[in-house]
Design an enzyme around this catalytic site. Sequence first.
Site, PDB file in Angstrom:
ATOM      1  N   SER A 127      39.414  71.834  39.518  1.00  0.00           N
ATOM      2  CA  SER A 127      40.735  72.506  39.269  1.00  0.00           C
ATOM      3  C   SER A 127      41.547  71.977  40.994  1.00  0.00           C
ATOM      4  CB  SER A 127      39.885  73.548  40.204  1.00  0.00           C
ATOM      5  OG  SER A 127      40.688  74.566  41.081  1.00  0.00           O
ATOM      6  N   TYR A 152      34.524  78.061  45.767  1.00  0.00           N
ATOM      7  CA  TYR A 152      34.756  77.416  45.039  1.00  0.00           C
ATOM      8  C   TYR A 152      35.178  76.629  44.732  1.00  0.00           C
ATOM      9  CZ  TYR A 152      37.677  77.103  40.088  1.00  0.00           C
ATOM     10  OH  TYR A 152      37.864  76.341  39.420  1.00  0.00           O
TER      11      TYR A 152
END
Length: 329
Positions: A127, A152
Site C-alpha cells: 500500500s 494498517y
Amino acid sequence: MTILITGAAGFIGFHLTRALLSSGKQVLGIDNLNDYYDPTLKQDRLKQLEHNESFRFKQVDIAHRDAMVSLFLKNKFDVVVNLAAQAGVRYSIENPNAYVDSNLTGFANILEGCRQGNVGHLVYASSSSVYGANRKMPFSVKDNVDHPVSLYAATKKSNELMAHAYSHLYQLPVTGLRFFTVYGPWGRPDMAYFKFAKAIMAEKPIDVYNHGQMKRDFTYIDDIVKGVIKVMEMPPVPNENIYEAGTSAPYGIYNIGNNHPVELKTFIEILETLLGKKAKKNMLPMQPGDVPATYADITELTSRTGFTPQTSLKKGLEQFVKWYLSYYS
C-alpha cells in the site's frame, strides 16, 4: 496456468479475476466474505464470475492455518496473487486485532503455502500507506519507509519484510505492489469516493478532512488490473532488483499508481458534476492515521513492465457513477 486469487470477492480481486478469466486462465478464488462492508456486494461480484467454467470459489479465511495448509496441499498453483487483507486506515485504530489476524498471520500462511507448494510467483498487495510521514514527493520505492502513521501501514510494511525474507531464504519469486487509492465500478463502500456518492445522492453532508486540502493519486481499477497482470507475467530473478543491493532474493517491490495526484476538493467537484448534485460539506481537520498527500513515482514499474496508466480521473469517475446509479437503482 492455474492462479490463486485471495480476496477474489473484493474490489481489486474481482476485477483481476474477471480479466484473467477472459484471457483463458484457470482461477481459484478464495475470500472469507466478512462483514467489514456489505457482504451482499461481495456476493454480487461473485455472481458475475460464477458462470465461467474456469473459475472455482472457496470460502476460506487466510488467517486459518489448517484451511490454508489444506488448500495448498490439494491444489497446484503457478501464480498466487494475495489481495486478501483487512483494509482501511481509520478502522485499524478501532479494531487492531483484525489487522494482526489477516495482514500478519494470514500473510504468513500465504508465504508458507507458497513455499511448500513451490509456487512460481507470488504477487501481493502492499500500500501507499507504507510511506507514512514521508514528505518527499513523489514517493519512490527507493525511499525509506520506516515511519508508518497507522497500524494498517505498519502491517503492510511488515508484509514487505516477511516477503523479502521468504524470497531470500527459499528463492521464492515474490513481487509486492504498493497500490495508490484505487477507485472504480464495484468499489469498496468504505472508500471516500463511494461514501461521497452515497451521501450526495441522499442529500446528506460529506466529511471533508484537512479542509479539502488532501491530495491523492487516484488510480482507476482497469489500469491497476493491467499493471498487476504485467507483473504476474514477469517474476523477478536473483540480483535483478536494483533497490535491494547485496541480496540474492528474486524479489521486487513497485509503486502502482496514476502518477498524478489530485486535490480532494477537485475530486469532489468532478463527482458533483457527474451526479448532478452539489455536496453539503463538513470541513474537518486531519484525522489520525491520515497523510496530506500521496504521489506515486512509477518509474521502476514502467521500466520493468511498460506500465502506463491510461484513464483520466473524469473518465474513471464517469464509469464509477454509471455503475453506482445502475447498481443502487
